[in-house]
Design an enzyme around this catalytic site. Sequence first.
Site, PDB file in Angstrom:
ATOM      1  N   ASP A  26      76.324  56.583  52.662  1.00 14.70           N
ATOM      2  CA  ASP A  26      76.565  55.591  51.605  1.00 14.70           C
ATOM      3  C   ASP A  26      75.598  55.582  50.404  1.00 14.70           C
ATOM      4  O   ASP A  26      74.382  55.678  50.578  1.00 14.70           O
ATOM      5  CB  ASP A  26      76.453  54.169  52.169  1.00 14.70           C
ATOM      6  CG  ASP A  26      77.161  53.988  53.475  1.00 14.70           C
ATOM      7  OD1 ASP A  26      77.885  54.879  53.888  1.00 14.70           O
ATOM      8  OD2 ASP A  26      76.943  52.934  54.102  1.00 14.70           O
ATOM      9  N   GLN A  39      71.857  56.534  52.035  1.00 18.27           N
ATOM     10  CA  GLN A  39      71.629  56.668  53.473  1.00 18.27           C
ATOM     11  C   GLN A  39      71.294  58.129  53.745  1.00 18.27           C
ATOM     12  O   GLN A  39      72.068  59.029  53.394  1.00 18.27           O
ATOM     13  CB  GLN A  39      72.882  56.231  54.242  1.00 18.27           C
ATOM     14  CG  GLN A  39      73.115  54.737  54.203  1.00 18.27           C
ATOM     15  CD  GLN A  39      72.122  54.000  55.078  1.00 18.27           C
ATOM     16  OE1 GLN A  39      72.260  53.954  56.288  1.00 18.27           O
ATOM     17  NE2 GLN A  39      71.091  53.422  54.467  1.00 18.27           N
TER      18      GLN A  39
HETATM   19  C1  FRU Z   1      78.956  52.738  56.332  1.00 20.20           C
HETATM   20  C2  FRU Z   1      77.823  52.473  57.297  1.00 20.20           C
HETATM   21  C3  FRU Z   1      77.162  51.157  56.952  1.00 20.20           C
HETATM   22  C4  FRU Z   1      75.790  51.314  57.511  1.00 20.20           C
HETATM   23  C5  FRU Z   1      75.517  52.776  57.266  1.00 20.20           C
HETATM   24  C6  FRU Z   1      74.675  53.455  58.318  1.00 20.20           C
HETATM   25  O1  FRU Z   1      79.219  54.064  56.079  1.00 20.20           O
HETATM   26  O2  FRU Z   1      78.314  52.484  58.618  1.00 20.20           O
HETATM   27  O3  FRU Z   1      77.854  50.021  57.451  1.00 20.20           O
HETATM   28  O4  FRU Z   1      74.873  50.491  56.862  1.00 20.20           O
HETATM   29  O5  FRU Z   1      76.778  53.426  57.194  1.00 20.20           O
HETATM   30  O6  FRU Z   1      74.274  54.719  57.903  1.00 20.20           O
END
Ligand code: FRU
Length: 495
Positions: A39, A55
């Site tokens: 994300d 992420q």
């Molecule tokens: C969405 C998600 C979010 C979480 C993140 C973990 O893609 O599942 O809800 O914060 O990825 O990497």
Amino acid sequence: MTSQTLREARTYEEASEKFIKKEDRPDFHLSTRTGWLNDPNGFSYYKGEYHMFYQYHPYDSHWGPMHWGHAVSKDLLHWEYLPAALAPDEYYDRDGCFSGSAIELPDGRQLLMYTGVIKERQKSGGFCEVQTQCLAVGDGRDYEKYENNPVLDEKDLPEGSSRFDFRDPKMWRKEDGTYCCVIGSRPADGSGQILLYTSEDGFHWRFKKILVSNNNRFGKMWECPDFFMLDGKAVLLTSPQDMLPQGFEYHNGNGTLCLIGDFDEETDTFTEQHNQSIDYGIDFYAPQTILTPDGRRVMIGWMQNWDTCGGHTDQEHLWFGQMSLPREIFIKNGRLYQKPIRELEDMRSGRVEYQSVPVAGTVNLEGIKGRKVDMELSIWPEDEKNVYHKFSVRFAQNAQYQTSVSFRPKESVLKIDRKFSGSRRAVIHQRRSKIKHENGRLKLRLILDQFSAEIFVNDGEQVMTATMYTERAADGISFCADGEVRMDVVKYDLI
Ligand code: FRU
């Protein structure tokens, strides 16, 4: 103080990015500095630059303990990496710094809010992830986690909501100087809801109300919400897990959802009027938006999807995960529309144009090829009374490989198909969408950047996005019709 965990990540990313050749990456889509990206996080404009965090698992090309990667850009197309911003290094986030957002404080510092994750052993034997909201404050380069973290935890949840599914805060500052944020949550019915929190200073937060309830309509848990006003309407974007298909609008698995309605500021009441997918292709998830200094609402999503992204090996991919194009969004006829950010036009070169080309069977056109391309097509039937059966554009094509987008006017269905793109995995390779058209008249804009295709249909009424990791030498583009089609085409290289 930079922790040992963050220092190690920073040293590692700097050393290992050198093994990734520039030409093996997309050009103007942000990809992970090294390892894995999902994300977009903390998408913001701060101190004269756009910031994108993400992420991030630097150590291999698969998901792992989440860090926040970091990059900055002047135009949202040319990105410069900065050292990783957050690492899972505190007791309250030791199993991951999950998604979140960024805003500027009145004193000029940047505030990040993210989800801290800790695994908790269950009586049944397995583990569940306890999720809380945490803050970090910084200067656009280095961030210090807040001493009173976590700032929101299970005590701040409405009754019955799960402390294991409470994540992805998206903050904004209101005109009166106070703050709000929306957070994804799972109520007792097992589906999703979006919670609204408020704060006077950005540090002390309290639960305000349940902004929207899923009531088991669209999938289960709702992840990565964003909420804003656009063209006089209130818009909620979210990414539901575990969707069931509904016609051609929603597909199985992880999807995207846009709710459009009215918002009463007095009572914080959202009244839903319309729902739709955000993207109708294969690879788009968890988008975030910002307001640019000149007032445009721009959205970037993760250009992958959980259901289709696990099949690669670390040998095949030193990096995995890229962001979508930045897209200007607006409301038209009650729907969400998207257009590639206009700055992309500054990258256009080598215009090639053909008008009213007859297409019946396969047609190749001199000068039309490439993997970094902006191409606009307009098609119509040669004979209005005898509309063609099918029209397709093939790209990333050579003797062995191709990806295509094809349109069947009699079914009003547009399909993206990457089955022959070189993938050796049995993940989803095709997706269909219902398209509005008048007697086979259709406009498409196709943006290619090495390993992705984004198809903007009818001036942005719908978008289909897919990645394809076809070898770079496959750079052919051709047009094909079953029946007789006329076509205008303008193509640019993007450099
Ligand atoms: C969405 C998600 C979010 C979480 C993140 C973990 O893609 O599942 O809800 O914060 O990825 O990497």
